[in-house]
Design a protein around this motif. Structure first.
Motif, PDB file in Angstrom:
ATOM      1  N   UNK A  10      59.429  45.701 107.677  1.00 19.41           N
ATOM      2  CA  UNK A  10      59.933  44.738 106.687  1.00 19.41           C
ATOM      3  C   UNK A  10      60.602  43.539 107.347  1.00 19.41           C
ATOM      4  N   UNK A  11      61.095  43.736 108.582  1.00 18.15           N
ATOM      5  CA  UNK A  11      61.769  42.665 109.318  1.00 18.15           C
ATOM      6  C   UNK A  11      61.243  42.637 110.748  1.00 18.15           C
ATOM      7  N   UNK A  12      61.433  41.511 111.390  1.00 22.88           N
ATOM      8  CA  UNK A  12      61.137  41.398 112.811  1.00 22.88           C
ATOM      9  C   UNK A  12      62.406  41.748 113.573  1.00 22.88           C
ATOM     10  N   UNK A  13      62.302  42.682 114.482  1.00 28.21           N
ATOM     11  CA  UNK A  13      63.463  43.167 115.228  1.00 28.21           C
ATOM     12  C   UNK A  13      64.044  42.051 116.089  1.00 28.21           C
ATOM     13  N   UNK A  14      65.355  42.003 116.186  1.00 26.20           N
ATOM     14  CA  UNK A  14      65.997  41.029 117.075  1.00 26.20           C
ATOM     15  C   UNK A  14      65.853  41.513 118.523  1.00 26.20           C
ATOM     16  N   UNK A  15      65.890  40.586 119.431  1.00 24.78           N
ATOM     17  CA  UNK A  15      65.805  40.935 120.855  1.00 24.78           C
ATOM     18  C   UNK A  15      66.972  41.834 121.227  1.00 24.78           C
ATOM     19  N   UNK A  16      68.151  41.529 120.729  1.00 21.04           N
ATOM     20  CA  UNK A  16      69.335  42.330 121.027  1.00 21.04           C
ATOM     21  C   UNK A  16      69.133  43.781 120.593  1.00 21.04           C
ATOM     22  N   UNK A  17      68.641  43.980 119.377  1.00 18.26           N
ATOM     23  CA  UNK A  17      68.437  45.344 118.878  1.00 18.26           C
ATOM     24  C   UNK A  17      67.323  46.038 119.645  1.00 18.26           C
ATOM     25  N   UNK A  18      66.264  45.325 119.984  1.00 12.71           N
ATOM     26  CA  UNK A  18      65.184  45.899 120.790  1.00 12.71           C
ATOM     27  C   UNK A  18      65.743  46.432 122.110  1.00 12.71           C
ATOM     28  N   UNK A  19      66.592  45.654 122.753  1.00 14.95           N
ATOM     29  CA  UNK A  19      67.191  46.072 124.026  1.00 14.95           C
ATOM     30  C   UNK A  19      68.134  47.257 123.831  1.00 14.95           C
ATOM     31  N   UNK A  20      68.906  47.243 122.766  1.00 12.05           N
ATOM     32  CA  UNK A  20      69.825  48.358 122.490  1.00 12.05           C
ATOM     33  C   UNK A  20      69.047  49.647 122.213  1.00 12.05           C
ATOM     34  N   UNK A  21      67.964  49.562 121.461  1.00  9.20           N
ATOM     35  CA  UNK A  21      67.152  50.747 121.177  1.00  9.20           C
ATOM     36  C   UNK A  21      66.507  51.261 122.453  1.00  9.20           C
ATOM     37  N   UNK A  22      65.960  50.369 123.252  1.00 10.15           N
ATOM     38  CA  UNK A  22      65.356  50.780 124.524  1.00 10.15           C
ATOM     39  C   UNK A  22      66.389  51.494 125.385  1.00 10.15           C
ATOM     40  N   UNK A  23      67.583  50.943 125.460  1.00  2.44           N
ATOM     41  CA  UNK A  23      68.657  51.558 126.239  1.00  2.44           C
ATOM     42  C   UNK A  23      69.011  52.942 125.685  1.00  2.44           C
ATOM     43  N   UNK A  24      69.000  53.069 124.383  1.00  4.92           N
ATOM     44  CA  UNK A  24      69.317  54.355 123.748  1.00  4.92           C
ATOM     45  C   UNK A  24      68.311  55.448 124.136  1.00  4.92           C
ATOM     46  N   UNK A  25      67.056  55.051 124.333  1.00  2.88           N
ATOM     47  CA  UNK A  25      66.013  56.001 124.717  1.00  2.88           C
ATOM     48  C   UNK A  25      65.794  56.051 126.225  1.00  2.88           C
ATOM     49  N   UNK A  26      66.586  55.289 126.966  1.00  3.68           N
ATOM     50  CA  UNK A  26      66.477  55.228 128.418  1.00  3.68           C
ATOM     51  C   UNK A  26      65.076  54.793 128.861  1.00  3.68           C
ATOM     52  N   UNK A  27      64.555  53.775 128.165  1.00  6.15           N
ATOM     53  CA  UNK A  27      63.266  53.187 128.515  1.00  6.15           C
ATOM     54  C   UNK A  27      63.436  51.678 128.599  1.00  6.15           C
ATOM     55  N   UNK A  28      62.414  51.006 129.065  1.00  5.29           N
ATOM     56  CA  UNK A  28      62.437  49.552 129.106  1.00  5.29           C
ATOM     57  C   UNK A  28      61.949  49.002 127.772  1.00  5.29           C
ATOM     58  N   UNK A  29      62.366  47.796 127.436  1.00  4.02           N
ATOM     59  CA  UNK A  29      61.957  47.181 126.175  1.00  4.02           C
ATOM     60  C   UNK A  29      60.436  47.119 126.056  1.00  4.02           C
ATOM     61  N   UNK A  30      59.749  46.877 127.167  1.00  2.00           N
ATOM     62  CA  UNK A  30      58.285  46.840 127.146  1.00  2.00           C
ATOM     63  C   UNK A  30      57.694  48.143 126.636  1.00  2.00           C
ATOM     64  N   UNK A  31      58.377  49.243 126.881  1.00  2.00           N
ATOM     65  CA  UNK A  31      57.885  50.538 126.409  1.00  2.00           C
ATOM     66  C   UNK A  31      57.891  50.625 124.887  1.00  2.00           C
ATOM     67  N   UNK A  32      58.719  49.828 124.243  1.00  6.09           N
ATOM     68  CA  UNK A  32      58.744  49.800 122.779  1.00  6.09           C
ATOM     69  C   UNK A  32      57.778  48.771 122.212  1.00  6.09           C
ATOM     70  N   UNK A  33      57.345  47.839 123.053  1.00  9.10           N
ATOM     71  CA  UNK A  33      56.503  46.743 122.582  1.00  9.10           C
ATOM     72  C   UNK A  33      55.016  47.055 122.705  1.00  9.10           C
ATOM     73  N   UNK A  34      54.620  47.653 123.813  1.00  7.27           N
ATOM     74  CA  UNK A  34      53.198  47.826 124.080  1.00  7.27           C
ATOM     75  C   UNK A  34      52.704  49.222 123.777  1.00  7.27           C
ATOM     76  N   UNK A  35      51.441  49.311 123.383  1.00  8.55           N
ATOM     77  CA  UNK A  35      50.819  50.594 123.027  1.00  8.55           C
ATOM     78  C   UNK A  35      50.822  51.560 124.202  1.00  8.55           C
TER      79      UNK A  35
END
Length: 79
Positions: free
Chosen positions: A46-71
């Protein structure tokens, strides 16, 4: 990749990582200093994620932001 496809891929990856880590939307929101409603909107595209939240989520999962972006994140073994 267009914006809708990118939003869809990120949403799918967040749902997968959240399920693998057995974390609720509310727990993830608390870890990222945001609301459960915002996490729900991200996961439901419903929304486009903010860069800040993308980074916070990646950090929460101990992965890099790219891991959340790419298939390819779906093919990586989770840490």
């Amino acid at each position: 990749m267009d914006e809708a496809s990118l939003r869809s891929q990120i949403a799918q990856n967040i749902r997968i990582y959240r399920a693998k880590h057995n974390i609720t939307q509310e727990q993830l929101a608390n870890m990222c200093n945001t609301t459960q409603q915002y996490i729900n909107q991200i996961e439901n595209e419903k929304v486009t994620i903010s860069v800040y939240t993308l980074l916070k989520i990646a950090d929460s999962f101990n992965v890099e932001a790219n891991d959340l972006v790419y298939a390819r994140a779906l093919n990586k073994s989770l840490r």
